[in-house]
Scaffold this motif. Sequence first.
Motif, PDB file in Angstrom:
ATOM      1  N   TYR A   1       0.846  -1.206   0.000  1.00  0.00           N
ATOM      2  CA  TYR A   1       0.000   0.000   0.000  1.00  0.00           C
ATOM      3  C   TYR A   1       0.876   1.248   0.000  1.00  0.00           C
ATOM      4  O   TYR A   1       1.828   1.347   0.772  1.00  0.00           O
ATOM      5  N   ALA A   2       0.533   2.187  -0.882  1.00  0.00           N
ATOM      6  CA  ALA A   2       1.245   3.470  -0.965  1.00  0.00           C
ATOM      7  C   ALA A   2       0.305   4.612  -0.603  1.00  0.00           C
ATOM      8  O   ALA A   2      -0.434   5.115  -1.450  1.00  0.00           O
ATOM      9  N   PRO A   3       0.296   5.031   0.686  1.00  0.00           N
ATOM     10  CA  PRO A   3      -0.528   6.178   1.077  1.00  0.00           C
ATOM     11  C   PRO A   3       0.031   7.480   0.496  1.00  0.00           C
ATOM     12  O   PRO A   3       1.219   7.589   0.196  1.00  0.00           O
ATOM     13  N   ASN A   4      -0.858   8.457   0.339  1.00  0.00           N
ATOM     14  CA  ASN A   4      -0.547   9.708  -0.333  1.00  0.00           C
ATOM     15  C   ASN A   4      -0.039  10.748   0.663  1.00  0.00           C
ATOM     16  O   ASN A   4      -0.751  11.126   1.585  1.00  0.00           O
ATOM     17  N   LEU A   5       1.211  11.203   0.475  1.00  0.00           N
ATOM     18  CA  LEU A   5       1.824  12.184   1.370  1.00  0.00           C
ATOM     19  C   LEU A   5       1.583  13.584   0.824  1.00  0.00           C
ATOM     20  O   LEU A   5       1.918  13.870  -0.321  1.00  0.00           O
ATOM     21  N   THR A   6       0.967  14.441   1.641  1.00  0.00           N
ATOM     22  CA  THR A   6       0.606  15.783   1.164  1.00  0.00           C
ATOM     23  C   THR A   6       0.837  16.838   2.244  1.00  0.00           C
ATOM     24  O   THR A   6       0.931  16.521   3.423  1.00  0.00           O
ATOM     25  N   GLY A   7       0.895  18.084   1.790  1.00  0.00           N
ATOM     26  CA  GLY A   7       0.975  19.219   2.704  1.00  0.00           C
ATOM     27  C   GLY A   7       2.411  19.620   3.002  1.00  0.00           C
ATOM     28  O   GLY A   7       3.338  19.298   2.261  1.00  0.00           O
ATOM     29  N   SER A   8       2.588  20.309   4.100  1.00  0.00           N
ATOM     30  CA  SER A   8       3.915  20.782   4.483  1.00  0.00           C
ATOM     31  C   SER A   8       4.782  19.591   4.892  1.00  0.00           C
ATOM     32  O   SER A   8       4.277  18.492   5.138  1.00  0.00           O
ATOM     33  N   LEU A   9       6.078  19.836   4.999  1.00  0.00           N
ATOM     34  CA  LEU A   9       6.971  18.755   5.433  1.00  0.00           C
ATOM     35  C   LEU A   9       6.592  18.265   6.832  1.00  0.00           C
ATOM     36  O   LEU A   9       6.695  17.067   7.121  1.00  0.00           O
ATOM     37  N   ASP A  10       6.110  19.188   7.677  1.00  0.00           N
ATOM     38  CA  ASP A  10       5.628  18.758   9.002  1.00  0.00           C
ATOM     39  C   ASP A  10       4.502  17.736   8.839  1.00  0.00           C
ATOM     40  O   ASP A  10       4.505  16.679   9.494  1.00  0.00           O
ATOM     41  N   ALA A  11       3.535  18.056   7.980  1.00  0.00           N
ATOM     42  CA  ALA A  11       2.393  17.162   7.771  1.00  0.00           C
ATOM     43  C   ALA A  11       2.872  15.843   7.167  1.00  0.00           C
ATOM     44  O   ALA A  11       2.444  14.763   7.594  1.00  0.00           O
ATOM     45  N   ILE A  12       3.789  15.925   6.210  1.00  0.00           N
ATOM     46  CA  ILE A  12       4.287  14.719   5.550  1.00  0.00           C
ATOM     47  C   ILE A  12       4.991  13.810   6.556  1.00  0.00           C
ATOM     48  O   ILE A  12       4.806  12.588   6.559  1.00  0.00           O
ATOM     49  N   ARG A  13       5.777  14.412   7.462  1.00  0.00           N
ATOM     50  CA  ARG A  13       6.469  13.578   8.466  1.00  0.00           C
ATOM     51  C   ARG A  13       5.472  12.915   9.402  1.00  0.00           C
ATOM     52  O   ARG A  13       5.628  11.743   9.760  1.00  0.00           O
ATOM     53  N   ALA A  14       4.420  13.641   9.770  1.00  0.00           N
ATOM     54  CA  ALA A  14       3.395  13.039  10.635  1.00  0.00           C
ATOM     55  C   ALA A  14       2.707  11.890   9.893  1.00  0.00           C
ATOM     56  O   ALA A  14       2.438  10.827  10.475  1.00  0.00           O
ATOM     57  N   GLN A  15       2.464  12.082   8.591  1.00  0.00           N
ATOM     58  CA  GLN A  15       1.835  11.027   7.796  1.00  0.00           C
ATOM     59  C   GLN A  15       2.760   9.809   7.681  1.00  0.00           C
ATOM     60  O   GLN A  15       2.313   8.665   7.751  1.00  0.00           O
TER      61      GLN A  15
ATOM     62  N   ALA B   1       5.043   4.603  -0.473  1.00  0.00           N
ATOM     63  CA  ALA B   1       4.443   5.926  -0.284  1.00  0.00           C
ATOM     64  C   ALA B   1       4.276   6.592  -1.646  1.00  0.00           C
ATOM     65  O   ALA B   1       5.030   6.332  -2.580  1.00  0.00           O
ATOM     66  N   LEU B   2       3.265   7.458  -1.729  1.00  0.00           N
ATOM     67  CA  LEU B   2       2.964   8.220  -2.941  1.00  0.00           C
ATOM     68  C   LEU B   2       3.159   9.702  -2.644  1.00  0.00           C
ATOM     69  O   LEU B   2       2.791  10.184  -1.571  1.00  0.00           O
ATOM     70  N   ILE B   3       3.760  10.430  -3.607  1.00  0.00           N
ATOM     71  CA  ILE B   3       3.887  11.875  -3.443  1.00  0.00           C
ATOM     72  C   ILE B   3       3.849  12.533  -4.821  1.00  0.00           C
ATOM     73  O   ILE B   3       4.290  11.931  -5.811  1.00  0.00           O
ATOM     74  N   ALA B   4       3.292  13.736  -4.897  1.00  0.00           N
ATOM     75  CA  ALA B   4       3.278  14.516  -6.141  1.00  0.00           C
ATOM     76  C   ALA B   4       4.314  15.634  -5.997  1.00  0.00           C
ATOM     77  O   ALA B   4       4.029  16.672  -5.404  1.00  0.00           O
ATOM     78  N   PRO B   5       5.526  15.430  -6.528  1.00  0.00           N
ATOM     79  CA  PRO B   5       6.633  16.357  -6.236  1.00  0.00           C
ATOM     80  C   PRO B   5       6.394  17.803  -6.656  1.00  0.00           C
ATOM     81  O   PRO B   5       6.853  18.722  -5.973  1.00  0.00           O
TER      82      PRO B   5
ATOM     83  N   SER C   1      10.638  18.309  -0.715  1.00  0.00           N
ATOM     84  CA  SER C   1       9.946  17.343   0.148  1.00  0.00           C
ATOM     85  C   SER C   1      10.119  15.924  -0.381  1.00  0.00           C
ATOM     86  O   SER C   1      10.273  14.982   0.396  1.00  0.00           O
ATOM     87  N   LEU C   2      10.118  15.754  -1.707  1.00  0.00           N
ATOM     88  CA  LEU C   2      10.403  14.428  -2.267  1.00  0.00           C
ATOM     89  C   LEU C   2      11.774  13.943  -1.791  1.00  0.00           C
ATOM     90  O   LEU C   2      11.934  12.796  -1.362  1.00  0.00           O
ATOM     91  N   ALA C   3      12.763  14.829  -1.835  1.00  0.00           N
ATOM     92  CA  ALA C   3      14.115  14.428  -1.441  1.00  0.00           C
ATOM     93  C   ALA C   3      14.175  14.050   0.035  1.00  0.00           C
ATOM     94  O   ALA C   3      14.852  13.082   0.409  1.00  0.00           O
ATOM     95  N   VAL C   4      13.460  14.782   0.881  1.00  0.00           N
ATOM     96  CA  VAL C   4      13.430  14.439   2.314  1.00  0.00           C
ATOM     97  C   VAL C   4      12.748  13.084   2.511  1.00  0.00           C
ATOM     98  O   VAL C   4      13.235  12.224   3.256  1.00  0.00           O
ATOM     99  N   VAL C   5      11.631  12.882   1.815  1.00  0.00           N
ATOM    100  CA  VAL C   5      10.911  11.616   1.934  1.00  0.00           C
ATOM    101  C   VAL C   5      11.796  10.460   1.463  1.00  0.00           C
ATOM    102  O   VAL C   5      11.842   9.399   2.096  1.00  0.00           O
TER     103      VAL C   5
END
Lengths: 367, 367
Positions: free
Chosen positions: B198-212, B224-228, B235-239
Amino acid sequence: MTDRLIAVYAVRADVAGVDARAEALALEQSVELPLAAVFDARVRREVVARVESIAARADGRHTVRVALARETTGDEPGQLLNMLFGNSSLHDDVELVDIEIDAALASAYGGPRHGVRGWREATGALDRPLTCSALKPQGLGPDALADLAGVYARAGIDVVKDDHGLANPPSAPYAARVPAVQAAIDDANRATGGRTVYAPNLTGSLDAIRAQLRVARDCGARAALIAPMVSGVASLAVVAREAGVPILAHPALAGLGRMAPPLLCGRLFRLFGADATIYPYAGGRFGYSASTCAAIASAARDPWAGLAPALPVPAGGMSVERVPEVARAVGPDAMLLIGGSLLAAGAGLEARCRAFVTAVHAAGAPR
Amino acid sequence: MTDRLIAVYAVRADVAGVDARAEALALEQSVELPLAAVFDARVRREVVARVESIAARADGRHTVRVALARETTGDEPGQLLNMLFGNSSLHDDVELVDIEIDAALASAYGGPRHGVRGWREATGALDRPLTCSALKPQGLGPDALADLAGVYARAGIDVVKDDHGLANPPSAPYAARVPAVQAAIDDANRATGGRTVYAPNLTGSLDAIRAQLRVARDCGARAALIAPMVSGVASLAVVAREAGVPILAHPALAGLGRMAPPLLCGRLFRLFGADATIYPYAGGRFGYSASTCAAIASAARDPWAGLAPALPVPAGGMSVERVPEVARAVGPDAMLLIGGSLLAAGAGLEARCRAFVTAVHAAGAPR
């Protein structure tokens, strides 16, 4: 309208096909499914986007107004962009030209925290356009950039910004550059009694941006620069919440095609918290028309959804000679940005800067 | 070349004017000044971008190769985009079509941490294209989305992703949705002995993405899924550094005009850490040509600057009927994504998913 917002698109389609194209657009920007594959009654009623109106445009395209469910945007800047245009950005027959939102939605984003008044209070420029110039070229060291900032400040330029290309290079690391530049501006302000403000350039991840904000705060920087389409609009929103100083938005990467500049650089950057927005002015190095520039200025500062106004910042190949024309066109609630054509004066830089400042002061009385 | 990287542009200009246009482009993407205003010898020698070559293109434009100083990019994803195309994105006569980098620069970004091998290890799909489908429509609650995920997993689909429009809506908050979906997939995997991811969708600020990411990790999500272009490439690079699972990149907002899809969705998303990249396949809902799709697949997975290969993920209006054709064209090192046309089967969904899986298994032997 609090449960919906309106996305306004310009769609290239013939009259026979525009209804179907508009419906496909509404599905693409909401459930991303054929309606036949949406079985849930609430989703059909409350989540699927609705085509509100279709009208012919003078340019032969059609204005399609689509009502998006606010619940799909999560009141989050990136997700709002995603629902406005994420997949449709891959379709070359659609341009996103505007949005219609109410004050409830706007207040969820907050818009400019300082706005036009904040820039005027910070600089003491109460009744005329502000002046702005940029620290460049990148590649110079902190001392050279600080000297340049001192020249700008002594000449009375209101806002000194980093070149948007000036991030954290080895030649002028942010942590060394920003305190040096701020110190030079402080010295100049003390000497002249002026109130020049410095806007360092925030770049990289939110972690990096927060570290940069700490450095800026510690040395007393009173503004900040960010390129929202490079950093991500979510970072602009965080900076607007946390920076405590007016924010200047840069249009880098904002020209990528089919989002109308008045919407992106005007309304959306303002909605997400920009206090001023830079855009390439007509007749400069970039191809924006006078009417596009006027529309950007209106989107940035005209009354809209209860948000504070942001300063339009015409730039991109301006010159001192054009100040009267530009100031007349954009009016007093603006910031005029001239970079390269000042620096081209070489040894005559400070005199050229004074000429810029004098021209703007002469041009600008409130309308 | 370690102190330079090459940006390759397609420039619309007549033969008489192309030299000057190329020089202006090199200045715009480096010092942002006329050369006459650059007085520092080191900046002229080491920082100003250089036009390396100009050649006619078959489409009547010119290929202009510009050597950018690596020091201006800071080895940071957003700043690299900024220096490649920040201001020039505002010029409609220029398209950014490619970059040329060496392994030293590539390794500073890191590229895919898991790559093709990571997806194959995670799913057990060792010698065929992977299958993927999406949880949609948004507006459904966590239970309905979990039920759908269970159907996909029981049918043997390798990767189940959130719809890219599924962020953190009140109808299916991330913190409620992701554990519910993962639990349904775990149940199905236990029942079938399968290894659906499963690839959940990571969105919002980096704070939100880290919580997700914490929620995803806690419930055992293995991708994980992200729209760079929505989240910001930083944020893609941090993820990519922090997630510890393969990352699927979504092209939302990536179609904004004049960055060639093979460069942006292929090379750059890969460089910044995407392990797989979704793109609209020819003949679907979007207008990409077969040759553009082939170029995206090559950019994603062909040997390049020492980076691991990423999986190309053709999508955007695929159907089970097209699986043989698409699998033949894209080859076994790929992930086939079908969403809406499966869900349109309604009560026949699980059977339709099995038909998809069977078709891909039949189609895919290694080349």
